[in-house]
Design a protein around this motif. Structure first.
Motif, mmCIF file in Angstrom:
data_model
loop_
_atom_site.group_PDB
_atom_site.id
_atom_site.type_symbol
_atom_site.label_atom_id
_atom_site.label_comp_id
_atom_site.label_asym_id
_atom_site.label_seq_id
_atom_site.Cartn_x
_atom_site.Cartn_y
_atom_site.Cartn_z
ATOM 1 N N THR A 17 0.839 -1.193 0.000
ATOM 2 C CA THR A 17 0.000 0.000 0.000
ATOM 3 C C THR A 17 0.874 1.243 0.000
ATOM 4 N N LYS A 18 0.587 2.148 -0.938
ATOM 5 C CA LYS A 18 1.356 3.383 -1.049
ATOM 6 C C LYS A 18 0.425 4.511 -1.472
ATOM 7 N N SER A 19 0.427 5.588 -0.700
ATOM 8 C CA SER A 19 -0.405 6.767 -0.977
ATOM 9 C C SER A 19 -1.871 6.402 -1.153
ATOM 10 N N GLY A 20 -2.346 5.466 -0.337
ATOM 11 C CA GLY A 20 -3.747 5.093 -0.366
ATOM 12 C C GLY A 20 -4.129 4.098 -1.432
ATOM 13 N N VAL A 21 -3.177 3.693 -2.269
ATOM 14 C CA VAL A 21 -3.442 2.719 -3.324
ATOM 15 C C VAL A 21 -2.834 1.378 -2.922
ATOM 16 N N LYS A 22 -3.644 0.320 -2.981
ATOM 17 C CA LYS A 22 -3.175 -1.005 -2.594
ATOM 18 C C LYS A 22 -2.878 -1.832 -3.836
ATOM 19 N N SER A 23 -1.642 -2.316 -3.953
ATOM 20 C CA SER A 23 -1.245 -3.186 -5.059
ATOM 21 C C SER A 23 -1.300 -4.633 -4.587
ATOM 22 N N ILE A 24 -1.934 -5.487 -5.374
ATOM 23 C CA ILE A 24 -2.072 -6.903 -5.033
ATOM 24 C C ILE A 24 -1.510 -7.732 -6.178
ATOM 25 N N SER A 25 -0.515 -8.560 -5.887
ATOM 26 C CA SER A 25 0.062 -9.462 -6.884
ATOM 27 C C SER A 25 -0.516 -10.852 -6.666
ATOM 28 N N ILE A 26 -1.018 -11.450 -7.754
ATOM 29 C CA ILE A 26 -1.767 -12.702 -7.659
ATOM 30 C C ILE A 26 -1.143 -13.770 -8.552
ATOM 31 N N TYR A 27 -0.871 -14.928 -7.974
ATOM 32 C CA TYR A 27 -0.349 -16.071 -8.723
ATOM 33 C C TYR A 27 -1.527 -16.798 -9.371
ATOM 34 N N ALA A 28 -1.544 -16.819 -10.690
ATOM 35 C CA ALA A 28 -2.637 -17.453 -11.419
ATOM 36 C C ALA A 28 -2.155 -17.875 -12.808
ATOM 37 N N PRO A 29 -1.288 -18.900 -12.893
ATOM 38 C CA PRO A 29 -0.712 -19.302 -14.179
ATOM 39 C C PRO A 29 -1.734 -19.772 -15.207
ATOM 40 N N GLU A 30 -2.944 -20.136 -14.744
ATOM 41 C CA GLU A 30 -3.968 -20.612 -15.685
ATOM 42 C C GLU A 30 -4.476 -19.517 -16.611
ATOM 43 N N ILE A 31 -4.341 -18.243 -16.194
ATOM 44 C CA ILE A 31 -4.899 -17.170 -17.020
ATOM 45 C C ILE A 31 -3.883 -16.114 -17.429
ATOM 46 N N THR A 32 -2.691 -16.104 -16.829
ATOM 47 C CA THR A 32 -1.747 -15.020 -17.108
ATOM 48 C C THR A 32 -1.214 -15.034 -18.536
ATOM 49 N N ASP A 33 -1.227 -16.208 -19.195
ATOM 50 C CA ASP A 33 -0.721 -16.256 -20.570
ATOM 51 C C ASP A 33 -1.608 -15.487 -21.533
ATOM 52 N N ASP A 34 -2.832 -15.169 -21.097
ATOM 53 C CA ASP A 34 -3.766 -14.443 -21.963
ATOM 54 C C ASP A 34 -4.164 -13.109 -21.335
ATOM 55 N N LEU A 35 -3.274 -12.557 -20.514
ATOM 56 C CA LEU A 35 -3.513 -11.248 -19.907
ATOM 57 C C LEU A 35 -2.506 -10.240 -20.439
ATOM 58 N N SER A 36 -2.947 -9.000 -20.571
ATOM 59 C CA SER A 36 -2.062 -7.913 -20.995
ATOM 60 C C SER A 36 -2.266 -6.725 -20.073
ATOM 61 N N LEU A 37 -1.310 -5.815 -20.076
ATOM 62 C CA LEU A 37 -1.451 -4.611 -19.279
ATOM 63 C C LEU A 37 -2.710 -3.858 -19.694
ATOM 64 N N GLY A 38 -3.476 -3.419 -18.713
ATOM 65 C CA GLY A 38 -4.710 -2.697 -19.001
ATOM 66 C C GLY A 38 -5.943 -3.566 -19.063
ATOM 67 N N ASP A 39 -5.779 -4.887 -19.081
ATOM 68 C CA ASP A 39 -6.936 -5.781 -19.106
ATOM 69 C C ASP A 39 -7.711 -5.704 -17.796
ATOM 70 N N SER A 40 -8.990 -6.011 -17.874
ATOM 71 C CA SER A 40 -9.838 -6.059 -16.689
ATOM 72 C C SER A 40 -9.944 -7.488 -16.173
ATOM 73 N N VAL A 41 -9.841 -7.630 -14.860
ATOM 74 C CA VAL A 41 -9.996 -8.929 -14.204
ATOM 75 C C VAL A 41 -10.885 -8.735 -12.984
ATOM 76 N N ALA A 42 -11.853 -9.626 -12.814
ATOM 77 C CA ALA A 42 -12.693 -9.583 -11.619
ATOM 78 C C ALA A 42 -12.015 -10.389 -10.523
ATOM 79 N N VAL A 43 -11.692 -9.726 -9.415
ATOM 80 C CA VAL A 43 -11.058 -10.361 -8.259
ATOM 81 C C VAL A 43 -12.082 -10.411 -7.136
ATOM 82 N N ASN A 44 -12.581 -11.611 -6.839
ATOM 83 C CA ASN A 44 -13.696 -11.756 -5.886
ATOM 84 C C ASN A 44 -14.854 -10.841 -6.275
ATOM 85 N N GLY A 45 -15.053 -10.718 -7.594
ATOM 86 C CA GLY A 45 -16.184 -9.950 -8.102
ATOM 87 C C GLY A 45 -15.936 -8.480 -8.304
ATOM 88 N N VAL A 46 -14.718 -8.004 -7.996
ATOM 89 C CA VAL A 46 -14.394 -6.586 -8.143
ATOM 90 C C VAL A 46 -13.581 -6.384 -9.419
#
Length: 210
Positions: A17-46
């Motif tokens: 957490t820095k300046s009120g923004v929380k960064s979360i790094s998530i291990y998920a090899p099943e989907i990372t091969d088809d992710l790019s910067l700027g893509d949207s991902v629902a994390v627990n529905g968010v």
């Protein structure tokens, strides 16, 4: 836009957490091969945006406005999260329309096992109750589900073994918080019927198949 069909369960590897923004790094090899910067991902529905990505881990950032209506602030290393990438325009639509904009939080009041299903009662505030109907669609921690019973201050969902085992609900217990997103189509219909300058009534919407 999402469907509420969870693709995989990821594991949180780093939180910062820095300046009120929380960064979360998530291990998920099943989907990372088809992710790019700027893509949207629902994390627990968010719905969150990918800010970093490599072969097996991606990072999202959570701003103050999102933290205020979710429990993401309390997520920590080794916690598991439901994940779904944004739906493809040419894919099957198996759940219901899910925006990833959480309306609020609920608390698991009771979990009951009956035959091959789990009955989960979730308590919520009155504002959310007003946006629900029996047998209507609901999104709980990103999962597209059906409201089997609507009470005065709570609602019930039923989980089959497949849904429970493939999502974070396998570890959920009484007292845990969950993210709630009510049905997007219901919100639009509710808004239309509340407008005083429209000639669309609830009865007419029912006759039209809503």
């Amino acid at each position: 836009m999402f469907t509420g069909l969870i693709e995989t369960v990821g594991v949180i590897k780093n939180v910062n957490t820095k300046s009120g923004v929380k960064s979360i790094s998530i291990y998920a090899p099943e989907i990372t091969d088809d992710l790019s910067l700027g893509d949207s991902v629902a994390v627990n529905g968010v719905c969150l945006t990918v800010t970093e990505q490599n072969a097996s881990v991606f990072t999202v950032e959570v701003i103050t406005g999102t933290i205020s209506v979710t429990y993401l602030e309390r997520l920590t290393i080794n916690d598991k999260v439901n994940l779904e990438r944004a739906m493809l325009a040419n894919g099957r639509f198996g759940g219901h329309f899910v925006s990833g904009h959480v309306d609020g939080k609920g608390t698991i009041k009771r979990i009951t096992k009956r035959n091959d299903e789990w009955i989960i009662e979730i308590s919520i505030n009155d504002d959310l109750i007003q946006q629900m109907i029996d047998k209507g669609s609901i999104t709980v921690d990103g999962i597209s589900l059906t409201i089997f019973k609507l009470n005065q201050h709570s609602f019930e969902i039923h989980l089959i073994p497949e849904t429970r085992e493939r999502t974070i609900f396998v570890n959920k217990k009484q007292g845990d918080e969950v993210h709630i997103e009510t049905d997007l189509l219901f919100k639009y219909v509710q808004k239309i019927t509340q407008q005083s300058n429209t000639n669309i009534s609830k009865e007419r919407l029912v006759n039209l198949g809503f």
